[in-house]
Design an enzyme around this catalytic site. Structure first.
Site, short mmCIF file in Angstrom:
data_model
loop_
_atom_site.label_atom_id
_atom_site.label_comp_id
_atom_site.label_asym_id
_atom_site.label_seq_id
_atom_site.Cartn_x
_atom_site.Cartn_y
_atom_site.Cartn_z
N THR A 127 0.84 -1.20 0.00
CA THR A 127 0.00 0.00 0.00
C THR A 127 0.88 1.25 0.00
OG1 THR A 127 -1.88 -1.09 1.06
CG2 THR A 127 -1.74 1.30 1.31
N GLU A 129 1.07 5.44 0.40
CA GLU A 129 0.43 6.58 1.07
C GLU A 129 0.82 7.82 0.28
OE1 GLU A 129 1.48 4.23 5.17
OE2 GLU A 129 2.69 5.90 4.48
N TYR A 162 6.55 -12.03 9.34
CA TYR A 162 5.22 -11.46 9.13
C TYR A 162 4.30 -12.55 8.57
CZ TYR A 162 1.76 -7.88 8.17
OH TYR A 162 0.62 -7.11 8.19
N GLN A 174 -2.78 -8.82 1.17
CA GLN A 174 -3.65 -7.72 0.73
C GLN A 174 -3.60 -7.53 -0.78
OE1 GLN A 174 -2.29 -4.28 2.91
NE2 GLN A 174 -0.48 -4.01 1.66
#
Length: 191
Positions: A127, A129, A162, A174
């Site tokens: 992701t 930002e 993770y 994701q």
């Protein structure tokens, strides 16, 4: 230790690092360029009076898909979530860091505000930002280079990579820009 282009290619060839889709021409001297996908998450500022990281706020953002051959317009001062076109999968002994492209930074585009680190064991789209610090709108073309991944070899494999549950895995697997899930592990020390 930051790994070189030669070691990046070797890790990709052995499928310890997986970038999908992968184009060999994207490998740089100590990084791999990544592209932006066609999905963005816009903040609906009128849904809540404030953002509270301790609370789930499911209507805080909405997903937008950019049409083929169209650009997403990021306005001055605007903040949206995007994601890499590539999925990234890391082994237990390699971490990565997403950095912006200097040419885009010189136009006022920030690709991440704080979350540029990618833990060993992560798998999914990264992701972004995105913020426009310029005084004019910036066109973001799906498929354009948006950043670069630098890879770091750990001194040993992570004991709890993770996605293995010990430290949480809220973003494992994701797809596309994923809204914050801070409420799932919100911690506050009373002071």
């Amino acid at each position: 230790m930051l790994i070189s282009d030669r070691d990046i290619r070797a890790e990709i060839d052995s499928q310890r690092i997986v970038l999908e889709p992968f184009e060999p021409a994207m490998v740089q001297p100590s990084s791999v360029d990544v592209r932006i996908d066609k999905f963005f998450r816009l903040f609906d500022n009128h849904k809540y009076a404030h953002i509270d990281p301790a609370q789930e706020q499911p209507e805080l953002t909405r997903l937008v898909e950019v049409e083929q051959d169209e650009a997403f317009i990021l306005h001055p001062g605007e903040f949206v979530l995007g994601s890499t076109y590539e999925t990234v999968t890391l082994p237990d002994d390699i971490a990565a860091r997403l950095e912006g492209k200097s040419s885009l930074g010189r136009l006022g585009l920030l690709t991440h505000s704080t979350a540029g680190f990618i833990d060993p064991g992560f798998s999914g789209h990264v992701t972004l930002e995105l913020s426009n610090m310029a005084t004019l709108p910036i066109k973001l073309w799906p498929g354009m280079k948006i950043g670069q991944l630098c890879f770091f070899r750990l001194s040993s494999s992570a004991e709890f990579p993770y996605g293995q549950g010990e430290y949480g895995n809220r973003y494992q697997g994701q797809r596309g820009p994923t809204a914050s899930r801070s409420h799932l592990n919100f911690h506050r020390t009373r002071i």
